[in-house]
Design a protein around this motif. Structure first.
Motif, PDB file in Angstrom:
ATOM      1  N   PRO B  10      14.832   0.368 -47.024  1.00 56.59           N
ATOM      2  CA  PRO B  10      15.151  -0.648 -47.647  1.00 56.59           C
ATOM      3  C   PRO B  10      13.915  -1.522 -47.780  1.00 56.59           C
ATOM      4  O   PRO B  10      13.779  -2.622 -46.941  1.00 56.59           O
ATOM      5  CB  PRO B  10      16.457  -1.537 -46.746  1.00 56.59           C
ATOM      6  CG  PRO B  10      16.165  -0.795 -45.438  1.00 56.59           C
ATOM      7  CD  PRO B  10      15.572   0.607 -45.597  1.00 56.59           C
ATOM      8  N   ALA B  11      13.053  -1.498 -48.755  1.00 56.63           N
ATOM      9  CA  ALA B  11      11.857  -2.347 -48.993  1.00 56.63           C
ATOM     10  C   ALA B  11      12.473  -3.525 -49.938  1.00 56.63           C
ATOM     11  O   ALA B  11      13.638  -3.447 -50.398  1.00 56.63           O
ATOM     12  CB  ALA B  11      10.716  -1.667 -49.858  1.00 56.63           C
ATOM     13  N   SER B  12      12.125  -4.736 -49.623  1.00 60.49           N
ATOM     14  CA  SER B  12      12.503  -5.952 -50.291  1.00 60.49           C
ATOM     15  C   SER B  12      11.344  -6.730 -50.567  1.00 60.49           C
ATOM     16  O   SER B  12      10.389  -7.143 -49.766  1.00 60.49           O
ATOM     17  CB  SER B  12      13.647  -6.429 -49.288  1.00 60.49           C
ATOM     18  OG  SER B  12      13.239  -6.845 -47.962  1.00 60.49           O
ATOM     19  N   VAL B  13      12.105  -7.680 -51.529  1.00 58.74           N
ATOM     20  CA  VAL B  13      11.011  -8.945 -51.631  1.00 58.74           C
ATOM     21  C   VAL B  13      11.429 -10.073 -50.661  1.00 58.74           C
ATOM     22  O   VAL B  13      12.676 -10.453 -50.331  1.00 58.74           O
ATOM     23  CB  VAL B  13      11.492  -9.666 -53.234  1.00 58.74           C
ATOM     24  CG1 VAL B  13      10.683 -10.763 -53.222  1.00 58.74           C
ATOM     25  CG2 VAL B  13      10.883  -8.512 -54.323  1.00 58.74           C
ATOM     26  N   GLN B  14      10.347 -10.643 -50.111  1.00 57.80           N
ATOM     27  CA  GLN B  14      10.683 -11.602 -49.075  1.00 57.80           C
ATOM     28  C   GLN B  14       9.569 -12.660 -49.077  1.00 57.80           C
ATOM     29  O   GLN B  14       8.438 -12.439 -49.222  1.00 57.80           O
ATOM     30  CB  GLN B  14      10.769 -11.177 -47.658  1.00 57.80           C
ATOM     31  CG  GLN B  14      11.818  -9.991 -47.355  1.00 57.80           C
ATOM     32  CD  GLN B  14      13.164 -10.399 -47.351  1.00 57.80           C
ATOM     33  OE1 GLN B  14      13.253 -11.459 -47.101  1.00 57.80           O
ATOM     34  NE2 GLN B  14      13.892  -9.452 -47.268  1.00 57.80           N
ATOM     35  N   GLN B 145      14.141  -0.124 -55.813  1.00 56.94           N
ATOM     36  CA  GLN B 145      14.383   1.163 -55.986  1.00 56.94           C
ATOM     37  C   GLN B 145      13.143   1.686 -57.162  1.00 56.94           C
ATOM     38  O   GLN B 145      12.456   0.811 -57.671  1.00 56.94           O
ATOM     39  CB  GLN B 145      15.701   1.242 -56.870  1.00 56.94           C
ATOM     40  CG  GLN B 145      16.738   1.060 -56.082  1.00 56.94           C
ATOM     41  CD  GLN B 145      17.976   0.805 -57.150  1.00 56.94           C
ATOM     42  OE1 GLN B 145      18.169   0.900 -58.290  1.00 56.94           O
ATOM     43  NE2 GLN B 145      19.257   0.435 -56.320  1.00 56.94           N
ATOM     44  N   PRO B 146      12.963   2.983 -57.094  1.00 53.88           N
ATOM     45  CA  PRO B 146      12.070   3.442 -58.178  1.00 53.88           C
ATOM     46  C   PRO B 146      12.495   3.030 -59.498  1.00 53.88           C
ATOM     47  O   PRO B 146      13.559   2.963 -59.890  1.00 53.88           O
ATOM     48  CB  PRO B 146      11.968   5.027 -57.757  1.00 53.88           C
ATOM     49  CG  PRO B 146      12.626   5.310 -56.419  1.00 53.88           C
ATOM     50  CD  PRO B 146      13.809   4.092 -56.256  1.00 53.88           C
ATOM     51  N   GLY B 147      11.215   2.593 -60.347  1.00 47.87           N
ATOM     52  CA  GLY B 147      11.508   2.028 -61.465  1.00 47.87           C
ATOM     53  C   GLY B 147      11.763   0.614 -61.638  1.00 47.87           C
ATOM     54  O   GLY B 147      11.517  -0.114 -62.813  1.00 47.87           O
ATOM     55  N   ASP B 148      12.032  -0.127 -60.647  1.00 48.43           N
ATOM     56  CA  ASP B 148      11.762  -1.532 -60.418  1.00 48.43           C
ATOM     57  C   ASP B 148      10.522  -2.250 -61.165  1.00 48.43           C
ATOM     58  O   ASP B 148       9.496  -1.552 -60.543  1.00 48.43           O
ATOM     59  CB  ASP B 148      12.253  -2.225 -59.365  1.00 48.43           C
ATOM     60  CG  ASP B 148      13.679  -1.935 -58.865  1.00 48.43           C
ATOM     61  OD1 ASP B 148      14.450  -1.566 -59.635  1.00 48.43           O
ATOM     62  OD2 ASP B 148      14.016  -2.162 -57.645  1.00 48.43           O
ATOM     63  N   VAL B 149      10.565  -3.192 -61.951  1.00 45.24           N
ATOM     64  CA  VAL B 149       9.478  -3.618 -62.392  1.00 45.24           C
ATOM     65  C   VAL B 149       9.275  -5.267 -61.791  1.00 45.24           C
ATOM     66  O   VAL B 149      10.124  -5.946 -62.621  1.00 45.24           O
ATOM     67  CB  VAL B 149       9.095  -3.661 -64.059  1.00 45.24           C
ATOM     68  CG1 VAL B 149       7.763  -4.281 -64.503  1.00 45.24           C
ATOM     69  CG2 VAL B 149       9.027  -2.001 -64.152  1.00 45.24           C
TER      70      VAL B 149
END
Lengths: 220, 325
Positions: B10-14, B145-149
């Motif tokens: 779970p990688a995330s923007v923080q 997720q892969p593909g997120d820009v």
């Protein structure tokens, strides 16, 4: 749960302080907490004053160098607090008791020496008051549960409990607003939106609102 | 913009977190290692609260959509761009289409990728951090997720290579063993509900970090620490760092995605100056608690602030020197 006879103040590291009021878990005490929260939220270096169940957490903008002044202010504030009567809305929430989500209904009944139907009717009887918000976005802690259906929290919290779960933890009850870990016992569920970050006030309910559970169905 | 090509876990923007929404039941979220996120933003000349990507597991791969500066801070990793090795705690520059590959994490538990200008996701309730439980903030309120820009804000940051001393080096604890993280704690409300022998057990034990540890909390394993009599509290506010003791006697350290309130007895709270150390402690590793007084905890925070202030000064001096040339 024991009834404390004097207030307790304890540290939550350097980020916050917890004030626990003396006396019973009831509406008059909670109204004084609401009143104290309204006052304390305006104190310098306090980021937020967050009511719990007959207690209040103060989070610090900047941790105070020394705590004596703050502790005295809390004790004085509590002694002086007149109950703040919040005239909230009344919400009716249809509940399906039992079933997969409310799978602890039977164990609550067993623990309390009651039938499933007794637990349901006892739980649905009172007009509950939202005492505080907490736990997760939009979750409401309710006051007014009949002590006959008290059940201690779980030995080990569940990693995941469903959104909309109506649960009992100790002598408290509440409805979860989204799925997540929980140490409480789910006895039913409801489908209702409690939280939306795009609303002007993101939580649907506020302290002082009241809830009446309507028995929609009982799955035995 | 940057495009996620490959992600594990779970990688995330923080950003630093959402600190003033407790009264709606909304916890802080935010970087588990806030020191590393700040350091990355300082390196890039960003606002220190700019959002980055928290990467807890590898491999991880992304493509940069334009020329930009970026920094890697937090865990030690093996990272490269087109065969060029990127050292840890380092600012570098990439061109359009460059691919960053992070393969292994020999030390630490979370890597922070920051970019010049920051990850430009919308502010929700005062923060760009992902609120997993509420499914908002960050990138659509969910793990990457892969593909997120991901959009990146415009930046005036300088582009030279630059490294800084990792927080783990500067702020190293003198008594820390290689495989054990020592964190300082202030005792909490129910500490006296445990008898002396049990209190000693809590301090002397080396606690194993179980696989059920994550951004919500670190569940520890060791000898059962139980109060003299069962304690069932009325629900009250809690903050990241609070160490609860559920009835099974196995401590749980509440972390950034923790619930905002609870009722299990609290034995102690990890101080703010050491919470990032927990965030960098690996699953299967060991934790030990060291008692500290409130005033000493404030001194530890001042030490952490001084480290960050030195970073700011050093980075500013380097930029000024470059400008003069």
């Amino acid at each position: 749960m024991t009834t404390p006879d004097r207030s307790r103040i304890s540290l939550l590291g350097t980020s916050a302080l917890l004030f626990e009021a003396p006396g019973a878990f009831d509406l008059p005490h909670q109204r004084r907490i609401w009143s104290l929260a309204a006052i304390a939220s305006k104190w310098p270096d306090i980021r937020e004053a967050i009511p719990g169940i007959t207690n209040l957490m103060l989070t610090f903008e900047t941790p105070p160098r020394e705590l004596d002044t703050l502790i005295a202010a809390l004790n004085d504030g509590w002694d002086a607090a007149e109950g703040l009567a919040i005239g909230g809305r009344e919400i009716r929430l249809p509940v399906t008791y039992g079933g997969e989500i409310g799978s602890s209904l039977q164990s609550v009944a067993d623990h309390c020496g009651l039938s499933v139907d007794d637990v349901v009717s006892i739980h649905a009887a009172p007009l509950y008051t939202v005492f505080a918000l907490g736990s997760h976005p939009g979750y409401c802690y309710l006051g007014g549960m009949d002590p006959r259906i008290t059940m201690p929290r779980r030995q080990t919290p569940l990693q995941r409990s469903a959104g909309g779960s109506v649960s009992i933890g100790g002598s408290q009850t509440g409805v979860s607003a989204s799925p997540g870990p929980s140490g409480w016992h789910a006895i039913g569920h409801t489908s209702w939106t409690f939280f939306d970050p795009s609303w002007p006030t993101p939580a649907a309910l506020a302290p002082g609102d009241t809830i009446r559970f309507e028995i929609e169905r009982v799955i035995r | 913009m940057i495009e996620i090509l490959s992600v594990t876990g779970p990688a995330s923007v923080q950003d630093l977190g959402r600190f003033d929404q407790y009264r709606f039941g909304v916890g802080t979220s935010g970087a588990m290692d806030d020191v590393a996120l700040r350091a990355g933003n300082i390196l890039l000349g960003n606002d220190e609260n700019a959002a980055g990507i928290e990467i807890p597991m590898l491999p991880f791969k992304l493509r940069f959509g334009r020329d930009m500066a970026f920094a890697l801070t937090g865990a030690d990793v093996e990272a490269e761009i087109a065969g060029r090795v990127i050292p840890p705690w380092w600012r570098s520059h990439v061109g359009t289409g460059d691919i960053l590959t992070v393969k292994t994490m020999p030390r630490g538990a979370r890597l922070y990728l920051t970019v010049g200008g920051g990850i430009d996701v919308p502010m929700v309730l005062g923060s760009r951090s992902t609120q997993f439980r509420g499914e908002f903030g960050g990138w659509h309120g969910r793990p990457l997720q892969p593909g997120d820009v991901l959009p990146c804000a415009a930046s005036s940051a300088t582009i030279g290579e630059l490294g800084i001393e990792p927080a783990g080096t500067t702020l190293a604890r003198p008594n820390a063993a290689a495989d054990e993280t020592i964190v300082r704690v202030v005792i909490a409300g129910e500490y006296d509900g445990f008898d002396a022998a049990t209190q000693t057990l809590f301090w002397s034990s080396s606690w194993k970090i179980t696989p059920q540890s994550n951004r919500y909390g670190y569940r520890l394993q060791g000898p059962a620490v139980k109060p003299k009599a069962p304690i069932e509290k009325r629900s009250h506010g809690i903050v990241p760092g609070v160490i609860q003791i559920p009835p099974n006697g196995q401590p749980i350290i509440q972390m950034r995605d923790a619930q905002t309130s609870g009722g299990y007895p609290k034995i102690a709270t990890v101080i703010r100056a050491d919470l990032w150390r927990v965030g960098q402690a690996r699953l299967g590793g060991k934790l030990r608690f060291e008692q500290t007084a409130y005033t000493d905890a404030l001194a530890a925070e001042a030490e952490m602030s001084a480290y960050l202030e030195r970073l700011r000064t050093n980075v500013r001096l380097v930029e000024e020197t470059r400008t003069c040339r």
